[in-house]
Write an enzyme that holds these catalytic residues in place. Structure first.
Site, mmCIF file in Angstrom:
data_model
loop_
_atom_site.group_PDB
_atom_site.id
_atom_site.type_symbol
_atom_site.label_atom_id
_atom_site.label_comp_id
_atom_site.label_asym_id
_atom_site.label_seq_id
_atom_site.Cartn_x
_atom_site.Cartn_y
_atom_site.Cartn_z
ATOM 1 N N HIS A 37 0.750 -1.091 0.069
ATOM 2 C CA HIS A 37 -0.021 0.017 -0.141
ATOM 3 C C HIS A 37 0.863 1.322 0.026
ATOM 4 C CE1 HIS A 37 -3.158 2.879 0.847
ATOM 5 N NE2 HIS A 37 -2.806 3.230 1.851
ATOM 6 N N ASN A 48 5.292 10.673 -9.628
ATOM 7 C CA ASN A 48 4.862 11.681 -8.681
ATOM 8 C C ASN A 48 4.987 11.068 -7.056
ATOM 9 O OD1 ASN A 48 4.405 13.593 -10.767
ATOM 10 N ND2 ASN A 48 2.317 13.125 -10.893
ATOM 11 N N HIS A 108 3.661 3.736 -7.174
ATOM 12 C CA HIS A 108 3.145 3.755 -8.564
ATOM 13 C C HIS A 108 3.736 4.927 -9.339
ATOM 14 C CE1 HIS A 108 0.168 6.573 -7.195
ATOM 15 N NE2 HIS A 108 -0.053 6.842 -8.591
#
Length: 384
Positions: A159, A199, A212
């Site tokens: 996560h 980002n 990601h």
């Protein structure tokens, strides 16, 4: 002048050499979007992947872009992006593997997964793209379809984290995915430039903590690259070779390997800004060799972990891979990595105020040589 005085002939995207140690598999999500699994060379996962059994709404219509007649820039008006998930709890992470309580975007456990964005800025339509001559024509209230493709690249099923928190094996898998997707997306008619990026941090505007990045495939050559092409015309074809030679011999060099060098640029705009160049003149990640990708997986992690060692908390950043245009001047532009962060102190950020935001006239807060010294020390601490 250096031995590398002129760009070498660039391989076409079809010449991409895949790493056979990394397994890949392509499936379709419930609404027809493609998902591609890339398995680590040392993966413990089985090859089988579950199918997506969700009942999804149809994909949104392709956005339209409008030309800013004052600059010639194209602006994609993608209203569907307003529906993006915003900082969900861990049990509803849309990039985690699906579970009975979380109908996420990825049906199976994975190492690295790449899939088409559900709310893309460009695409899903791949027809109706304008030619480069049409794109560079200036006129009032000109519009065109925002053709292209936007993909999400998930670095891990966990996560939280970022690229810098991954293992060397996982970093190598992500780099392979970037290179392979660059080759595939470059082969789509109408695509003019492919841009992988990450980002990191809420201060940058990140809406998902999941580790990601993304890949944008544009139907035009981006404004930054247009300015770069003008600089190459003004300076000459040895621009990148001369920059690399100067930085390798100068006070701002951070890391140098057999295939890559990283440095703080001479005219850095941001408090933290790092560039990295391959030692060969190649247009994009698809043109890298397996050896170049192997070394990059080590150097890139070392660089990112050094950035995080600057302060006691993780540093927000934008990590950008600047690649050559797809259909023109591929032998003029060298692949370049750029990391930028607005963090100018442990508890201070640089905000783009009047001069930067309105006029594009930048004022640097930190001398690049001072930033390079601090980064070298942080890289040593992180590597110790």
């Amino acid at each position: 002048m250096t031995e590398d005085t002129a760009p070498a002939s660039s391989p076409a995207p079809a010449d991409f050499v895949a790493d056979d140690r990394i397994r890949r598999q392509s499936n379709l999500l419930a609404d027809g979007r493609e998902i591609i699994y890339f398995d680590d060379a040392d993966t413990t996962l089985a090859a089988e992947r579950a199918l997506d059994s969700r009942d999804l709404d149809p994909r949104p219509a392709t956005a339209r872009m409008r030309q800013d007649v004052l600059t010639g820039d194209w602006i994609s008006i993608a209203a569907s992006r307003q529906n993006r998930v915003f900082l969900p709890p861990a049990n509803l992470d849309p990039l985690a593997p699906q579970s009975p309580d979380n109908p996420s975007e990825i049906p199976s456990l994975y190492d690295v997964a790449v899939f088409e964005n559900r709310s893309p800025s460009f695409g899903p339509d791949l027809t109706g793209a304008l030619s480069l001559d049409e794109l560079r024509t200036i006129g009032l209230e000109r519009t065109a379809p925002s053709v292209g493709r936007c993909e999400v690249v998930c670095f891990s099923p966990e996560h939280e984290g970022s690229f810098g928190t991954q293992s060397v094996s996982r970093a190598r898998t992500v780099i392979e995915a970037w290179a392979e997707r660059t080759a595939a997306l470059s082969a789509i008619p109408g695509i003019q430039q492919v841009f992988p990026f990450e980002n990191r941090g809420e201060a940058i505007g990140v809406t998902l903590h999941h580790p990601h990045g993304q890949i944008y495939s544009y139907p035009y050559v981006t404004p930054r690259t247009e300015r770069l092409l003008a600089s190459i015309d003004a300076y000459g074809p040895t621009l990148f070779a001369d920059i690399l030679a100067a930085e390798q011999a100068g006070p701002r060099l951070l890391l140098k390997g057999e295939h890559w060098s990283a440095y703080v640029p001479f005219a850095a705009r941001w408090p933290i800004e790092i560039h990295m160049l391959p030692h060969r003149h190649i247009p994009d990640l698809a043109a890298t060799t397996l050896e170049e990708r192997d070394e990059l997986s080590h150097l890139y992690l070392k660089l990112l972990r050094g950035v995080d060692a600057l302060y006691d908390t993780p540093t927000p950043y934008i990590a950008a891979w600047h690649q050559a245009p797809v259909t023109e001047r591929r032998d003029d532009v060298r692949l370049m990595f750029q990391l930028t962060s607005p963090r100018r102190a442990a508890d201070r950020l640089k905000f783009l105020a009047g001069s930067e935001a309105a006029m594009g006239a930048w004022i640097g807060d930190v001398p690049p040589e001072s930033a390079a010294n601090a980064l070298r020390e942080a890289i040593e601490r992180a590597d110790g």
